[in-house]
Design a protein around this motif. Structure first.
Motif, PDB file in Angstrom:
ATOM      1  N   TYR A  71      28.672   9.891 -31.697  1.00  0.00           N
ATOM      2  CA  TYR A  71      27.558  11.270 -31.438  1.00  0.00           C
ATOM      3  C   TYR A  71      26.031  10.282 -31.057  1.00  0.00           C
ATOM      4  N   LYS A  72      24.537  10.419 -30.602  1.00  0.00           N
ATOM      5  CA  LYS A  72      23.671  10.039 -31.102  1.00  0.00           C
ATOM      6  C   LYS A  72      22.417  10.975 -31.228  1.00  0.00           C
ATOM      7  N   GLY A  73      21.182  10.517 -31.625  1.00  0.00           N
ATOM      8  CA  GLY A  73      20.526  11.272 -32.666  1.00  0.00           C
ATOM      9  C   GLY A  73      20.253  11.722 -33.780  1.00  0.00           C
ATOM     10  N   SER A  74      19.912  13.015 -33.861  1.00  0.00           N
ATOM     11  CA  SER A  74      19.725  13.723 -35.437  1.00  0.00           C
ATOM     12  C   SER A  74      19.969  15.321 -35.542  1.00  0.00           C
ATOM     13  N   GLU A  75      20.756  15.619 -34.948  1.00  0.00           N
ATOM     14  CA  GLU A  75      21.269  16.877 -34.827  1.00  0.00           C
ATOM     15  C   GLU A  75      22.475  16.900 -35.880  1.00  0.00           C
ATOM     16  N   ILE A  76      22.694  16.012 -36.281  1.00  0.00           N
ATOM     17  CA  ILE A  76      24.215  16.039 -37.650  1.00  0.00           C
ATOM     18  C   ILE A  76      23.616  16.822 -38.767  1.00  0.00           C
ATOM     19  N   PRO A  77      24.057  17.331 -39.508  1.00  0.00           N
ATOM     20  CA  PRO A  77      23.558  18.459 -40.043  1.00  0.00           C
ATOM     21  C   PRO A  77      23.713  17.227 -41.294  1.00  0.00           C
ATOM     22  N   PRO A  78      23.000  17.317 -42.605  1.00  0.00           N
ATOM     23  CA  PRO A  78      22.933  16.673 -43.913  1.00  0.00           C
ATOM     24  C   PRO A  78      24.145  16.690 -44.826  1.00  0.00           C
ATOM     25  N   ILE A  79      25.084  16.184 -44.884  1.00  0.00           N
ATOM     26  CA  ILE A  79      25.711  15.267 -45.517  1.00  0.00           C
ATOM     27  C   ILE A  79      25.701  15.597 -47.289  1.00  0.00           C
ATOM     28  N   ALA A  80      26.107  16.469 -47.572  1.00  0.00           N
ATOM     29  CA  ALA A  80      25.665  16.653 -49.676  1.00  0.00           C
ATOM     30  C   ALA A  80      27.315  15.348 -49.876  1.00  0.00           C
ATOM     31  N   PHE A  81      26.558  14.351 -51.443  1.00  0.00           N
ATOM     32  CA  PHE A  81      27.141  13.838 -52.119  1.00  0.00           C
ATOM     33  C   PHE A  81      27.376  14.040 -53.660  1.00  0.00           C
ATOM     34  N   ASP A  82      28.066  14.847 -53.268  1.00  0.00           N
ATOM     35  CA  ASP A  82      28.573  15.245 -54.931  1.00  0.00           C
ATOM     36  C   ASP A  82      29.582  15.007 -56.569  1.00  0.00           C
ATOM     37  N   ASN A  83      30.029  13.297 -55.957  1.00  0.00           N
ATOM     38  CA  ASN A  83      30.364  12.805 -56.775  1.00  0.00           C
ATOM     39  C   ASN A  83      29.592  11.311 -57.143  1.00  0.00           C
ATOM     40  N   ALA A  84      29.300  11.467 -57.879  1.00  0.00           N
ATOM     41  CA  ALA A  84      28.782   9.493 -58.218  1.00  0.00           C
ATOM     42  C   ALA A  84      29.950   8.736 -57.902  1.00  0.00           C
ATOM     43  N   GLY A  85      29.333   7.516 -57.661  1.00  0.00           N
ATOM     44  CA  GLY A  85      30.230   6.392 -57.282  1.00  0.00           C
ATOM     45  C   GLY A  85      29.561   5.337 -55.889  1.00  0.00           C
ATOM     46  N   LEU A  86      30.270   4.541 -55.596  1.00  0.00           N
ATOM     47  CA  LEU A  86      30.071   3.929 -54.169  1.00  0.00           C
ATOM     48  C   LEU A  86      31.569   4.505 -53.420  1.00  0.00           C
ATOM     49  N   VAL A  87      29.935   4.438 -51.777  1.00  0.00           N
ATOM     50  CA  VAL A  87      30.607   4.846 -50.640  1.00  0.00           C
ATOM     51  C   VAL A  87      30.017   4.105 -49.859  1.00  0.00           C
ATOM     52  N   VAL A  88      31.011   3.610 -49.446  1.00  0.00           N
ATOM     53  CA  VAL A  88      31.343   2.252 -48.814  1.00  0.00           C
ATOM     54  C   VAL A  88      31.423   2.755 -46.923  1.00  0.00           C
ATOM     55  N   LEU A  89      30.271   2.915 -46.065  1.00  0.00           N
ATOM     56  CA  LEU A  89      30.253   2.810 -44.828  1.00  0.00           C
ATOM     57  C   LEU A  89      30.381   1.741 -43.655  1.00  0.00           C
ATOM     58  N   GLY A  90      30.978   2.358 -42.264  1.00  0.00           N
ATOM     59  CA  GLY A  90      32.059   1.693 -41.436  1.00  0.00           C
ATOM     60  C   GLY A  90      31.451   2.352 -40.527  1.00  0.00           C
ATOM     61  N   CYS A  91      31.416   1.956 -39.460  1.00  0.00           N
ATOM     62  CA  CYS A  91      31.259   1.999 -37.347  1.00  0.00           C
ATOM     63  C   CYS A  91      32.766   2.057 -37.216  1.00  0.00           C
ATOM     64  N   ASN A  92      32.621   3.263 -36.111  1.00  0.00           N
ATOM     65  CA  ASN A  92      34.816   2.585 -35.685  1.00  0.00           C
ATOM     66  C   ASN A  92      34.009   2.158 -34.415  1.00  0.00           C
ATOM     67  N   ILE A  93      32.813   1.738 -34.095  1.00  0.00           N
ATOM     68  CA  ILE A  93      32.447   1.434 -33.231  1.00  0.00           C
ATOM     69  C   ILE A  93      32.273  -0.195 -32.962  1.00  0.00           C
ATOM     70  N   HIS A  94      31.314  -0.535 -33.949  1.00  0.00           N
ATOM     71  CA  HIS A  94      30.934  -1.858 -34.727  1.00  0.00           C
ATOM     72  C   HIS A  94      31.432  -2.510 -35.634  1.00  0.00           C
ATOM     73  N   ASP A  95      32.096  -3.005 -35.993  1.00  0.00           N
ATOM     74  CA  ASP A  95      32.435  -3.300 -36.956  1.00  0.00           C
ATOM     75  C   ASP A  95      32.092  -4.080 -37.872  1.00  0.00           C
ATOM     76  N   ASP A  96      30.826  -4.223 -37.758  1.00  0.00           N
ATOM     77  CA  ASP A  96      30.144  -5.108 -38.550  1.00  0.00           C
ATOM     78  C   ASP A  96      29.275  -4.062 -39.017  1.00  0.00           C
ATOM     79  N   MET A  97      28.855  -3.439 -38.631  1.00  0.00           N
ATOM     80  CA  MET A  97      27.935  -2.028 -39.081  1.00  0.00           C
ATOM     81  C   MET A  97      28.727  -1.706 -40.423  1.00  0.00           C
TER      82      MET A  97
END
Length: 207
Positions: free
Chosen positions: A99-125
């Motif tokens: 996706y591009k832009g800002s049309e994606i709805p916000p996501i709720a984070f209901d559990n405490a802890g560490l969330v590690v993010l990645g990008c399937n297209i760019h491994d260094d992200m």
């Protein structure tokens, strides 16, 4: 006389919990930025504001985002190319396909802890969302400093993606001063100098 005693007690209480500056440096005496410092006490309500984890120049911005349990996070893509954001982390596994832009709805984070993010297209992200359990949590600035309402004898928890014991490690450190304090930590090299092929330090072991 009773009023005077009350005022003295109030002043003493306020003074004992005045904000203190804590500084975190590594073994080379370099400031540790983007570390998260958490207090075991001091409840915080879930903010109504939507936090933002942007994507700019093929990087998550900010690299480390601190939110409270139950808070919403928006994931705009400000790049001219598409990203595919995901996480396999236990507190919040999710996927936002190309996706591009800002049309994606916000996501709720209901559990405490560490969330590690990645990008399937760019491994260094790589990005991190630390979801605090409605407790006081702040991030160190570029000089490795935070200001916290702590006093001598308190204990704070420290998280950094540079932890030698792994990205999920939490270190407990004690406050031994009433004014300011510097902590020297043994850490992995700074992110910009690390080898991206390594299987630690960037959350890769957690995916």
């Amino acid at each position: 006389m009773r009023h005077l005693i009350t005022l003295v007690c109030l002043f003493a209480l306020q003074n004992s919990w005045a904000d203190m500056t804590l500084t975190f440096v590594d073994q080379d005496n370099k400031p540790v930025a983007d570390a998260v410092i958490m207090l075991s006490s001091g409840s915080v309500a879930t903010p109504d504001a939507v936090a933002v984890m942007d994507q700019i120049d093929e990087s998550f911005l900010p690299r480390v985002l601190v939110i409270q349990k139950g808070q919403l996070v928006s994931f705009p893509n400000s790049d001219d190319i598409r990203h595919h954001v995901y996480s396999f982390s236990k507190p919040k596994a999710f996927e936002i396909k190309l996706y591009k832009g800002s049309e994606i709805p916000p996501i709720a984070f209901d559990n405490a802890g560490l969330v590690v993010l990645g990008c399937n297209i760019h491994d260094d992200m790589i990005g991190y969302i630390l979801v605090a359990d409605n407790k006081y949590a702040v991030k160190t600035d570029k000089e490795g400093k935070v200001s916290l309402p702590v006093k001598q004898g308190d204990t704070v928890s420290l998280w950094s993606e540079r932890m030698i014991d792994g990205v999920n490690a939490i270190k407990q450190v004690g406050i031994t001063s009433d004014t300011q304090q510097t902590f020297s930590l043994e850490l992995l090299p700074p992110v910009e100098t690390m080898n991206h092929s390594m299987d630690y330090g960037f959350g890769k072991k957690q995916w």
